[in-house]
Design a protein around this motif. Sequence first.
Motif, PDB file in Angstrom:
ATOM      1  N   CYS A  71     -12.301 -11.316   3.355  1.00 56.14           N
ATOM      2  CA  CYS A  71     -11.719 -10.101   3.937  1.00 56.14           C
ATOM      3  C   CYS A  71     -10.720  -9.464   2.973  1.00 56.14           C
ATOM      4  N   MET A  81     -16.990 -16.032   5.715  1.00 52.27           N
ATOM      5  CA  MET A  81     -17.534 -14.711   5.983  1.00 52.27           C
ATOM      6  C   MET A  81     -18.997 -14.797   6.375  1.00 52.27           C
ATOM      7  N   VAL A 105     -19.875  -5.548   6.402  1.00 50.76           N
ATOM      8  CA  VAL A 105     -20.087  -6.817   5.700  1.00 50.76           C
ATOM      9  C   VAL A 105     -21.573  -7.077   5.497  1.00 50.76           C
ATOM     10  N   CYS A 164     -16.790  -8.220   0.221  1.00 50.12           N
ATOM     11  CA  CYS A 164     -16.336  -8.991   1.383  1.00 50.12           C
ATOM     12  C   CYS A 164     -17.144 -10.272   1.531  1.00 50.12           C
TER      13      CYS A 164
END
Length: 229
Positions: A200, A223, A187, A195
């Motif tokens: 996700c 995220m 990530v 992402c």
Amino acid sequence: MTFSRGTAEEIAAALAANGLILRSGFTFGDDEMAPAGLSGFPAKSVLLVGQAGAAPWPYFQRWLEGQPRAIANPLDSWAREVIGAVAQGFGARAVSPSDRPYLPFQQWAMRAEALRPSPLGILMHPQYGLWHAYRGALLFEGEISVPEPHAAIHLCDTCVEKPCLKSCPVDAYSVDGFAHQACLAHVRGPRGEPCRSGGCLDRNACPYGAEYRYPADIQAFHMAAFAGV
């Protein structure tokens, strides 16, 4: 003390004013080590508070825009404030999933709503799929009346293809569990933009509860909080 239907509806209405929902609850058994209630004596009952889809987001955003400065963990802070105010109005102690020492929120949720974990660890809901969350709980020192949970079809059992285990470029989720460091490195890395901007890939691959899927900007917010980016 047993709350009437009207009182339960009032609690739900107070939460709904900020997009949250009263999910379910249960009464602790006499032989259980229950957490403390408002006065410090063991709680007798717990009501779980959470969300379905992105319903709380507009309320959270307005709150965040009104803050005088940037704050750490803003979503947790907002939920604590909202749920704490409701708890104060109904004589309960408010607790959060991020409180230390950690309280067994997932076990409480499984017990209260008869849910089971998906391969990603998120509890699979028969209506919301993976797009729901628990933001806190209300602990009462008296008994409360809540409907017994009905055993629901565990949608993961009916899913043959398991796309949630095939979409991550670094295979972060598998039958062996969650490869946290591999996920984090991806990530944060140059190939992690999908992402970072859309959430996700494994979670988004799940076909259930699609109408409750968080919009991309909300997924990007979560995220960023996870990866510190």
